[in-house]
Design an enzyme around this catalytic site. Structure first.
Site, PDB file in Angstrom:
ATOM      1  N   HIS A 144      -9.498   1.210   5.086  1.00  0.00           N
ATOM      2  CA  HIS A 144      -8.230   1.462   5.769  1.00  0.00           C
ATOM      3  C   HIS A 144      -8.469   2.437   6.921  1.00  0.00           C
ATOM      4  O   HIS A 144      -9.312   3.338   6.815  1.00  0.00           O
ATOM      5  CB  HIS A 144      -7.216   2.042   4.776  1.00  0.00           C
ATOM      6  CG  HIS A 144      -5.819   2.061   5.305  1.00  0.00           C
ATOM      7  ND1 HIS A 144      -5.395   3.026   6.186  1.00  0.00           N
ATOM      8  CD2 HIS A 144      -4.775   1.226   5.112  1.00  0.00           C
ATOM      9  CE1 HIS A 144      -4.120   2.779   6.496  1.00  0.00           C
ATOM     10  NE2 HIS A 144      -3.724   1.689   5.850  1.00  0.00           N
ATOM     11  N   GLY A 146       2.272   2.597  10.650  1.00  0.00           N
ATOM     12  CA  GLY A 146       3.193   3.715  10.448  1.00  0.00           C
ATOM     13  C   GLY A 146       3.892   4.180  11.713  1.00  0.00           C
ATOM     14  O   GLY A 146       4.492   5.248  11.732  1.00  0.00           O
ATOM     15  N   SER A 158       3.410  -1.772  10.416  1.00  0.00           N
ATOM     16  CA  SER A 158       4.866  -1.760  10.612  1.00  0.00           C
ATOM     17  C   SER A 158       5.516  -3.116  10.351  1.00  0.00           C
ATOM     18  O   SER A 158       6.482  -3.486  11.013  1.00  0.00           O
ATOM     19  CB  SER A 158       5.216  -1.237  12.009  1.00  0.00           C
ATOM     20  OG  SER A 158       4.756   0.095  12.157  1.00  0.00           O
ATOM     21  N   GLU A 216      -5.289  -4.809  10.760  1.00  0.00           N
ATOM     22  CA  GLU A 216      -4.288  -3.767  10.941  1.00  0.00           C
ATOM     23  C   GLU A 216      -4.566  -3.018  12.245  1.00  0.00           C
ATOM     24  O   GLU A 216      -5.376  -2.065  12.248  1.00  0.00           O
ATOM     25  CB  GLU A 216      -4.344  -2.777   9.777  1.00  0.00           C
ATOM     26  CG  GLU A 216      -4.087  -3.397   8.429  1.00  0.00           C
ATOM     27  CD  GLU A 216      -3.539  -2.376   7.445  1.00  0.00           C
ATOM     28  OE1 GLU A 216      -2.446  -2.599   6.941  1.00  0.00           O
ATOM     29  OE2 GLU A 216      -4.207  -1.355   7.201  1.00  0.00           O
ATOM     30  N   GLU A 270      -6.918   4.930   7.880  1.00  0.00           N
ATOM     31  CA  GLU A 270      -6.761   6.354   7.525  1.00  0.00           C
ATOM     32  C   GLU A 270      -8.030   6.877   6.851  1.00  0.00           C
ATOM     33  O   GLU A 270      -8.410   8.036   7.015  1.00  0.00           O
ATOM     34  CB  GLU A 270      -5.531   6.524   6.610  1.00  0.00           C
ATOM     35  CG  GLU A 270      -4.243   6.327   7.405  1.00  0.00           C
ATOM     36  CD  GLU A 270      -3.080   5.759   6.614  1.00  0.00           C
ATOM     37  OE1 GLU A 270      -3.124   5.788   5.374  1.00  0.00           O
ATOM     38  OE2 GLU A 270      -2.128   5.279   7.257  1.00  0.00           O
ATOM     39  N   LYS A 309       0.110   4.266  -0.319  1.00  0.00           N
ATOM     40  CA  LYS A 309      -0.560   5.475   0.194  1.00  0.00           C
ATOM     41  C   LYS A 309      -0.332   6.645  -0.784  1.00  0.00           C
ATOM     42  O   LYS A 309      -0.212   6.414  -1.980  1.00  0.00           O
ATOM     43  CB  LYS A 309      -0.083   5.805   1.602  1.00  0.00           C
ATOM     44  CG  LYS A 309      -0.116   4.581   2.521  1.00  0.00           C
ATOM     45  CD  LYS A 309       0.023   4.934   3.958  1.00  0.00           C
ATOM     46  CE  LYS A 309       0.172   3.656   4.758  1.00  0.00           C
ATOM     47  NZ  LYS A 309       0.000   3.880   6.176  1.00  0.00           N
ATOM     48  N   ASN A 333       0.866  -1.189   0.000  1.00  0.00           N
ATOM     49  CA  ASN A 333       0.000   0.000   0.000  1.00  0.00           C
ATOM     50  C   ASN A 333       0.898   1.234   0.000  1.00  0.00           C
ATOM     51  O   ASN A 333       1.460   1.589   1.034  1.00  0.00           O
ATOM     52  CB  ASN A 333      -0.890  -0.026   1.269  1.00  0.00           C
ATOM     53  CG  ASN A 333      -1.690   1.251   1.440  1.00  0.00           C
ATOM     54  OD1 ASN A 333      -1.830   2.043   0.498  1.00  0.00           O
ATOM     55  ND2 ASN A 333      -2.209   1.465   2.637  1.00  0.00           N
TER      56      ASN A 333
HETATM   57  C1  PEP Z   1      -0.858   0.339   6.011  1.00  0.00           C
HETATM   58  O1  PEP Z   1      -1.016   1.533   5.911  1.00  0.00           O
HETATM   59  O2  PEP Z   1      -1.670  -0.449   5.494  1.00  0.00           O
HETATM   60  C2  PEP Z   1       0.308  -0.135   6.741  1.00  0.00           C
HETATM   61  C3  PEP Z   1       0.341  -1.372   7.125  1.00  0.00           C
HETATM   62  O3  PEP Z   1       1.292   0.804   6.994  1.00  0.00           O
HETATM   63  P1  PEP Z   1       2.732   0.537   7.644  1.00  0.00           P
HETATM   64  O4  PEP Z   1       3.251  -0.763   7.101  1.00  0.00           O
HETATM   65  O5  PEP Z   1       3.550   1.702   7.225  1.00  0.00           O
HETATM   66  O6  PEP Z   1       2.526   0.459   9.111  1.00  0.00           O
END
Ligand code: PEP
Length: 258
Positions: free
Chosen positions: A96, A174, A214, A168, A98, A11, A9
């Site tokens: 997601h 992040g 992460s 998630e 966000e 983003k 992803n």
């Molecule tokens: C995501 O935004 O789906 C995600 C897993 O981000 P990150 O790996 O940066 O934590």
């Protein structure tokens, strides 16, 4: 163990030229690896065609990061599932954290997006996960159960079998703070049980439940080795070809050892 799936992803990152370079670099690095792992790249909308063009010759498929819940018409600024399908996009991330946070996306909207994606033969990658305050008071299972039931459990068994779930935990996205493999496994096993109760054992076993938050080249192997973790949804670490490919290789290692 079934083959893993690794989804990147991106983003809202990369210039047009950087996106082109990254798509080509990932394609080159995975060429010839004879991957069992399914690899999906989800760049921003404007770069999707770069990716779908390359995907014709490469071992990855392409996903979008969002779509409209509406079919078409007067919905300024939106992109429909039908448009994505026409471009050769095969997956679409929805729900997601966000989007839930900045665009108030509700479980009901996510259910509508799931429906329209399935109508257009795209695979919805449906995100769920709790915020830290919910985990601290031990409400994480309840929160995830509600998200999954309200956004997905209206589906027929056949439709549900075309959906990918991504767990998630919001506190891990992040932040550099990954869920431990045990925390991920515990939640993934819980989600699989919910699926089993609603759709039966076979569907539950076949369901893809990815971990996101992460995940990187250092921790991917331990996370993917857990029996209920079917791969990863990768944010930051999908923006560098070497790191993303190392995560894909971790998925391959787990499959070959099992
Ligand atoms: C995501 O935004 O789906 C995600 C897993 O981000 P990150 O790996 O940066 O934590």
């Amino acid at each position: 163990m079934k083959p893993k799936m690794v989804i990147g992803n991106w983003k809202m990152n990369k210039s047009f030229e950087e996106a082109d370079d990254l798509i080509i670099a990932i394609g080159e690095q995975i060429a010839g690896l004879r991957l069992e792992t399914g690899v999906v790249l989800c760049p921003p909308f404007l770069y999707l065609e770069l990716a779908t063009d390359q995907a014709q010759e490469a071992d990855f498929t392409v996903g979008a990061q969002n779509c409209s819940e509406f079919k078409n018409g007067a919905v300024t600024g939106e992109i429909s599932a039908e448009m994505l399908a026409e471009l050769g996009v095969e997956f679409c991330i929805i729900g997601h954290s966000e989007r839930r946070k900045f665009f108030n996306e509700s479980n009901d909207t996510i259910a509508q997006k799931t429906n329209i994606l399935l109508e257009n033969q795209l695979v919805p990658v449906v995100c769920c996960g709790e915020v830290i305050e919910e985990r601290k008071v031990n409400r994480h299972f309840e929160v995830v159960e509600k998200q999954i039931k309200e956004s997905l459990f209206h589906l027929s068994k056949e439709d549900f079998e075309s959906v990918v779930i991504a767990y998630e935990p919001v506190w891990a996205i992040g932040t550099g703070e990954t869920a431990t493999p045990e925390q991920a496994e515990e939640m993934h096993a819980f989600i699989r049980q919910l699926i089993e109760k609603r759709y039966g054992t076979e569907t539950a076993y076949a369901a893809y439940i990815l971990y996101g938050g992460s995940c990187n080249a250092q921790n991917a192997l331990d996370l993917f080795a857990k029996p209920n973790v079917d791969g990863g949804l990768i944010g930051g670490a999908s923006l560098k070809a070497n790191e993303f490919v190392a995560i894909i290789e971790a998925a391959e290692t787990v499959i070959k050892e099992n």
